[in-house]
Scaffold this motif. Structure first.
Motif, PDB file in Angstrom:
ATOM      1  N   ASP A  78      -4.465 -39.240 -16.936  1.00  0.00           N
ATOM      2  CA  ASP A  78      -3.478 -39.641 -18.343  1.00  0.00           C
ATOM      3  C   ASP A  78      -2.729 -40.705 -17.975  1.00  0.00           C
ATOM      4  O   ASP A  78      -2.158 -41.015 -16.931  1.00  0.00           O
ATOM      5  CB  ASP A  78      -2.502 -38.227 -18.780  1.00  0.00           C
ATOM      6  CG  ASP A  78      -2.177 -38.477 -20.073  1.00  0.00           C
ATOM      7  OD1 ASP A  78      -2.766 -37.723 -20.807  1.00  0.00           O
ATOM      8  OD2 ASP A  78      -1.389 -39.390 -20.261  1.00  0.00           O
ATOM      9  N   ARG A  79      -2.804 -41.606 -18.867  1.00  0.00           N
ATOM     10  CA  ARG A  79      -2.099 -42.912 -18.572  1.00  0.00           C
ATOM     11  C   ARG A  79      -0.485 -42.681 -18.858  1.00  0.00           C
ATOM     12  O   ARG A  79       0.357 -43.427 -18.471  1.00  0.00           O
ATOM     13  CB  ARG A  79      -2.525 -43.963 -19.597  1.00  0.00           C
ATOM     14  CG  ARG A  79      -1.938 -43.502 -21.309  1.00  0.00           C
ATOM     15  CD  ARG A  79      -2.421 -44.539 -22.183  1.00  0.00           C
ATOM     16  NE  ARG A  79      -1.676 -44.223 -23.377  1.00  0.00           N
ATOM     17  CZ  ARG A  79      -1.634 -45.107 -24.569  1.00  0.00           C
ATOM     18  NH1 ARG A  79      -2.007 -46.346 -24.318  1.00  0.00           N
ATOM     19  NH2 ARG A  79      -0.885 -44.562 -25.409  1.00  0.00           N
ATOM     20  N   ALA A  88      -0.278 -36.524 -28.958  1.00  0.00           N
ATOM     21  CA  ALA A  88       0.028 -35.649 -29.929  1.00  0.00           C
ATOM     22  C   ALA A  88       0.084 -34.218 -29.597  1.00  0.00           C
ATOM     23  O   ALA A  88       0.670 -33.622 -30.227  1.00  0.00           O
ATOM     24  CB  ALA A  88      -1.387 -35.849 -30.995  1.00  0.00           C
ATOM     25  N   SER A  89      -0.290 -33.751 -28.412  1.00  0.00           N
ATOM     26  CA  SER A  89      -0.297 -32.373 -28.206  1.00  0.00           C
ATOM     27  C   SER A  89       1.111 -31.986 -27.956  1.00  0.00           C
ATOM     28  O   SER A  89       1.444 -30.886 -27.997  1.00  0.00           O
ATOM     29  CB  SER A  89      -1.117 -32.094 -27.059  1.00  0.00           C
ATOM     30  OG  SER A  89      -2.543 -32.294 -27.029  1.00  0.00           O
ATOM     31  N   GLY A 126       2.800 -29.857 -35.071  1.00  0.00           N
ATOM     32  CA  GLY A 126       3.435 -28.952 -36.047  1.00  0.00           C
ATOM     33  C   GLY A 126       3.217 -27.599 -35.553  1.00  0.00           C
ATOM     34  O   GLY A 126       3.753 -26.657 -35.782  1.00  0.00           O
ATOM     35  N   VAL A 147      -7.101 -45.255 -17.592  1.00  0.00           N
ATOM     36  CA  VAL A 147      -8.286 -45.938 -17.468  1.00  0.00           C
ATOM     37  C   VAL A 147      -8.524 -47.079 -18.568  1.00  0.00           C
ATOM     38  O   VAL A 147      -8.186 -47.321 -19.547  1.00  0.00           O
ATOM     39  CB  VAL A 147      -9.254 -44.698 -18.092  1.00  0.00           C
ATOM     40  CG1 VAL A 147     -10.900 -45.490 -18.198  1.00  0.00           C
ATOM     41  CG2 VAL A 147      -9.289 -43.601 -17.372  1.00  0.00           C
ATOM     42  N   TRP A 191      -9.792 -35.414 -33.671  1.00  0.00           N
ATOM     43  CA  TRP A 191      -9.107 -34.352 -33.859  1.00  0.00           C
ATOM     44  C   TRP A 191      -7.681 -34.510 -34.756  1.00  0.00           C
ATOM     45  O   TRP A 191      -6.693 -34.929 -34.129  1.00  0.00           O
ATOM     46  CB  TRP A 191      -8.651 -33.583 -32.331  1.00  0.00           C
ATOM     47  CG  TRP A 191      -9.431 -32.799 -31.647  1.00  0.00           C
ATOM     48  CD1 TRP A 191     -10.205 -33.147 -30.596  1.00  0.00           C
ATOM     49  CD2 TRP A 191     -10.225 -31.545 -32.119  1.00  0.00           C
ATOM     50  NE1 TRP A 191     -11.073 -32.359 -30.178  1.00  0.00           N
ATOM     51  CE2 TRP A 191     -11.076 -31.220 -31.066  1.00  0.00           C
ATOM     52  CE3 TRP A 191     -10.018 -30.660 -33.106  1.00  0.00           C
ATOM     53  CZ2 TRP A 191     -11.800 -29.899 -30.943  1.00  0.00           C
ATOM     54  CZ3 TRP A 191     -10.405 -29.391 -33.029  1.00  0.00           C
ATOM     55  CH2 TRP A 191     -11.458 -29.123 -32.182  1.00  0.00           C
ATOM     56  N   GLY A 226      -6.345 -30.312 -33.681  1.00  0.00           N
ATOM     57  CA  GLY A 226      -6.904 -30.334 -32.314  1.00  0.00           C
ATOM     58  C   GLY A 226      -6.099 -29.311 -31.668  1.00  0.00           C
ATOM     59  O   GLY A 226      -6.250 -29.012 -30.329  1.00  0.00           O
ATOM     60  N   MET A 271      -4.772 -26.268 -32.653  1.00  0.00           N
ATOM     61  CA  MET A 271      -5.030 -24.911 -32.959  1.00  0.00           C
ATOM     62  C   MET A 271      -6.765 -24.673 -32.452  1.00  0.00           C
ATOM     63  O   MET A 271      -7.121 -23.721 -32.083  1.00  0.00           O
ATOM     64  CB  MET A 271      -4.944 -24.344 -34.502  1.00  0.00           C
ATOM     65  CG  MET A 271      -5.798 -25.493 -35.293  1.00  0.00           C
ATOM     66  SD  MET A 271      -5.650 -24.634 -37.098  1.00  0.00           S
ATOM     67  CE  MET A 271      -3.925 -25.657 -37.663  1.00  0.00           C
TER      68      MET A 271
HETATM   69  C1  LIG Z   1       2.946 -35.039 -36.189  1.00  0.00           C
HETATM   70  C2  LIG Z   1       1.633 -33.988 -36.027  1.00  0.00           C
HETATM   71  C3  LIG Z   1       1.644 -32.881 -36.392  1.00  0.00           C
HETATM   72  C4  LIG Z   1       0.313 -32.131 -36.154  1.00  0.00           C
HETATM   73  N1  LIG Z   1       0.368 -30.942 -36.310  1.00  0.00           N
HETATM   74  C5  LIG Z   1      -0.791 -30.087 -36.089  1.00  0.00           C
HETATM   75  C6  LIG Z   1      -0.651 -28.670 -36.213  1.00  0.00           C
HETATM   76  O1  LIG Z   1       0.061 -28.161 -36.924  1.00  0.00           O
HETATM   77  N2  LIG Z   1      -1.730 -27.982 -35.840  1.00  0.00           N
HETATM   78  C7  LIG Z   1      -2.841 -28.491 -35.016  1.00  0.00           C
HETATM   79  O2  LIG Z   1      -3.719 -27.946 -34.864  1.00  0.00           O
HETATM   80  N3  LIG Z   1      -2.742 -29.825 -34.873  1.00  0.00           N
HETATM   81  C8  LIG Z   1      -1.826 -30.644 -35.180  1.00  0.00           C
HETATM   82  N4  LIG Z   1      -1.780 -31.985 -34.878  1.00  0.00           N
HETATM   83  C9  LIG Z   1      -2.849 -32.475 -34.149  1.00  0.00           C
HETATM   84  C10 LIG Z   1      -3.009 -32.293 -32.920  1.00  0.00           C
HETATM   85  O3  LIG Z   1      -1.729 -32.453 -32.209  1.00  0.00           O
HETATM   86  C11 LIG Z   1      -3.847 -32.990 -32.186  1.00  0.00           C
HETATM   87  O4  LIG Z   1      -5.108 -33.223 -32.903  1.00  0.00           O
HETATM   88  C12 LIG Z   1      -4.233 -32.563 -30.665  1.00  0.00           C
HETATM   89  O5  LIG Z   1      -2.916 -32.766 -30.041  1.00  0.00           O
HETATM   90  C13 LIG Z   1      -5.055 -33.614 -30.008  1.00  0.00           C
HETATM   91  O6  LIG Z   1      -5.098 -33.110 -28.364  1.00  0.00           O
HETATM   92  P1  LIG Z   1      -5.738 -34.267 -27.609  1.00  0.00           P
HETATM   93  O7  LIG Z   1      -5.722 -33.611 -26.435  1.00  0.00           O
HETATM   94  O8  LIG Z   1      -7.225 -34.687 -27.967  1.00  0.00           O
HETATM   95  O9  LIG Z   1      -4.875 -35.747 -27.794  1.00  0.00           O
HETATM   96  P2  LIG Z   1      -3.397 -36.036 -27.268  1.00  0.00           P
HETATM   97  O10 LIG Z   1      -2.671 -34.864 -27.031  1.00  0.00           O
HETATM   98  O11 LIG Z   1      -3.242 -37.153 -28.086  1.00  0.00           O
HETATM   99  O12 LIG Z   1      -3.683 -36.347 -25.721  1.00  0.00           O
HETATM  100  C14 LIG Z   1      -4.780 -37.467 -25.437  1.00  0.00           C
HETATM  101  C15 LIG Z   1      -3.879 -38.194 -24.019  1.00  0.00           C
HETATM  102  O13 LIG Z   1      -4.901 -39.155 -23.669  1.00  0.00           O
HETATM  103  C16 LIG Z   1      -4.271 -40.110 -22.899  1.00  0.00           C
HETATM  104  N5  LIG Z   1      -4.733 -41.404 -22.956  1.00  0.00           N
HETATM  105  C17 LIG Z   1      -5.118 -42.060 -24.094  1.00  0.00           C
HETATM  106  N6  LIG Z   1      -5.761 -43.299 -23.378  1.00  0.00           N
HETATM  107  C18 LIG Z   1      -5.834 -43.240 -22.127  1.00  0.00           C
HETATM  108  C19 LIG Z   1      -6.117 -43.980 -21.159  1.00  0.00           C
HETATM  109  N7  LIG Z   1      -6.920 -45.108 -21.508  1.00  0.00           N
HETATM  110  N8  LIG Z   1      -6.281 -43.548 -19.867  1.00  0.00           N
HETATM  111  C20 LIG Z   1      -5.607 -42.299 -19.482  1.00  0.00           C
HETATM  112  N9  LIG Z   1      -5.257 -41.587 -20.436  1.00  0.00           N
HETATM  113  C21 LIG Z   1      -5.135 -42.022 -21.700  1.00  0.00           C
HETATM  114  C22 LIG Z   1      -2.629 -40.070 -23.680  1.00  0.00           C
HETATM  115  O14 LIG Z   1      -1.662 -40.488 -22.856  1.00  0.00           O
HETATM  116  C23 LIG Z   1      -2.565 -38.590 -24.105  1.00  0.00           C
HETATM  117  O15 LIG Z   1      -1.654 -37.791 -23.330  1.00  0.00           O
HETATM  118  C24 LIG Z   1      -0.590 -32.869 -35.457  1.00  0.00           C
HETATM  119  C25 LIG Z   1      -0.566 -34.197 -34.872  1.00  0.00           C
HETATM  120  C26 LIG Z   1       0.678 -34.821 -35.088  1.00  0.00           C
HETATM  121  C27 LIG Z   1       0.794 -36.344 -34.510  1.00  0.00           C
END
Ligand SMILES: Cc1cc2nc3c(=O)[nH]c(=O)nc-3n(C[C@H](O)[C@H](O)[C@H](O)COP(=O)(O)OP(=O)(O)OC[C@H]3O[C@@H](n4cnc5c(N)ncnc54)[C@H](O)[C@@H]3O)c2cc1C
Length: 400
Positions: free
Chosen positions: A45-46, A53-54, A58, A184, A343, A346, A348
């Motif tokens: 993770d960077r 977003a995780s 909400g 990355v 996602w 993503g 839930m």
């Molecule tokens: C305000 C808001 C409200 C939301 N409410 C809900 C909700 O109520 N219920 C629900 O289900 N979903 C909700 N979501 C959506 C949900 O949060 C996301 O769909 C989910 O967290 C995605 O998870 P992820 O692990 O794919 O992404 P992320 O949690 O964004 O993780 C991606 C990770 O990749 C890392 N990264 C990026 N580029 C690189 C790179 N080049 N090298 C290394 N690491 C890198 C980042 O640092 C980050 O930590 C909401 C989102 C937001 C922003």
């Protein structure tokens, strides 16, 4: 000091699997892989785990949607949520206070009735609340905005930091190496295939499978693979108020307001709304425009919130497809690359999707609940029609 489970050991030159991104998707996939004996996994993770977003969402959880594809994938997830604290032996603070999709207009009410019938046909238990029953379930809601609701009782919300921490610590315990502050910057290629990554510190690390779980930055990772698909970054905002007396039991998705919210056990009201345009900027600062939108809509829905003070207000980024459904699985023309991108729901969806993706990586099988979310639909344009999202679908299709 490193977070529990985060490794400070140097990277090795190769692993079976590298996962880019330690959001809930990345750490859940790592855990599900390790649980299947596939623990030679590196998660990079960077920033820090849950920093995307995780850790900014909400926290809402449901499986009561209006399409077979969403219902089946998210029902697997919801069932896993019910036993997640026990499985991970850490309290993820999953609060089963229910989740109501609120209809304010006759058209939305018709949709709720159709969704309810459909959910029952699939064996997903929900209650259809008419106007009187919905007002009773949401006594603080403005009656003008309550025409009816679909209530899923065994749904609700969980604490996002606890969830990421629980998956992370369990993955690490099973042998996964999770590294923070390691970006990355390039995918290593052998012809069309992806065979590893190069980090910002210049280290090359090889792997037979590289998973793109980079959330709002997933587009950048796709670009490193020369992969073109309709995916845009989208910025969302949330607010949380000072604690107030308990007034709201279930989580709520208000179709009319394009808003979602819940009240925590401590009494804080947490909510977010969608604007009628996709904001593709990447700043994590809150904006006045969205704050006003959220505040005015939530005061309209719950008039007793007028005058309540804000505690915090923040933003997060996701990546989204035209149908707002994730893209899961392999990319036929780029061997070695696996996607968990696009996602919008993503948090839930993570427990279920991570299990199915891990099974795919280990065995090559594609579960029928994962199959509809493959990359093929982004090419054929056979989008999944899901009508119970609190996002403007037509708009999403236009912008992507
Ligand atoms: C305000 C808001 C409200 C939301 N409410 C809900 C909700 O109520 N219920 C629900 O289900 N979903 C909700 N979501 C959506 C949900 O949060 C996301 O769909 C989910 O967290 C995605 O998870 P992820 O692990 O794919 O992404 P992320 O949690 O964004 O993780 C991606 C990770 O990749 C890392 N990264 C990026 N580029 C690189 C790179 N080049 N090298 C290394 N690491 C890198 C980042 O640092 C980050 O930590 C909401 C989102 C937001 C922003």
């Amino acid at each position: 000091m490193a977070l529990p489970g985060v490794s400070t050991s140097p990277l090795r030159s190769g692993y079976d699997t590298i996962i880019i991104g330690a959001g809930v998707q990345g750490v859940a996939i790592a855990y599900e892989l390790a649980k299947r004996g596939h623990s030679d996994v590196l998660v990079l993770d960077r920033s820090w785990p849950g920093g995307g977003a995780s850790g900014r969402n909400g926290e809402l959880i449901r499986s009561a949607f209006g399409s077979r594809e969403w219902c089946e994938l998210f029902e697997l997830s919801r069932r896993k949520w019910l036993g997640l604290s026990q499985e991970l032996d850490m309290n993820v603070l999953f609060n089963r206070s229910g989740y109501a999709v609120l209809a304010s207009t006759e058209q939305q009410w018709d949709q709720c009735r159709a969704d309810h019938r459909f959910q029952h046909g699939l064996g997903i238990r929900t209650e259809l609340l008419d106007e009187r029953e919905a007002r009773r379930a949401l006594p603080a809601a403005n009656p003008d905005l309550v025409r009816g609701a679909v209530l899923q009782e065994q749904a609700g919300f969980a604490h996002h930091d606890s969830v990421v921490a629980a998956y992370l610590e369990n993955a690490a315990r099973l042998g996964v190496q999770i590294v923070a502050g390691e970006q990355v910057v390039e995918l290593l290629r052998d012809g069309d295939a992806v065979i590893g990554v190069r980090t910002a510190r210049g280290q090359e690390v090889r792997a037979s499978t590289v998973v793109n779980a980079a959330g709002g930055q997933a587009l950048e990772i796709n670009a490193m693979a020369g992969l073109r698909m309709p995916l845009v970054a989208a910025r969302l905002e949330m607010l949380v108020t000072q604690p107030v007396r308990p007034f709201l039991k279930p989580g709520v998705a208000a179709l009319e307001l394009l808003g979602y919210c819940h009240q925590t056990g401590r009494g804080e009201f947490v909510g977010g709304t969608e604007l009628a345009r996709v904001d593709e900027s990447t700043s994590l600062n809150g904006t006045w425009t969205v704050l006003q939108d959220m505040a005015s809509k939530f005061v309209r829905l719950f008039p007793m919130l007028a005058g309540v003070r804000l505690l915090r207000h923040w933003a997060g980024t996701v990546s989204q497809t035209p149908d707002l459904a994730p893209v899961l699985g392999p990319v036929p023309e780029v061997p070695g690359l696996v996607l968990s991108v696009g996602w919008v729901y993503g948090f839930m969806g993570a427990p279920g999707a991570a299990e199915l993706l891990a099974r795919h990586i280990v065995s090559g099988d594609t579960d029928p609940r994962m199959a509809p979310f493959g990359i093929e639909r982004t090419r054929s344009g056979a989008w999944i029609r899901e009508g119970s999202l609190v996002v403007d679908m037509d708009l999403a299709e236009e912008t992507a």
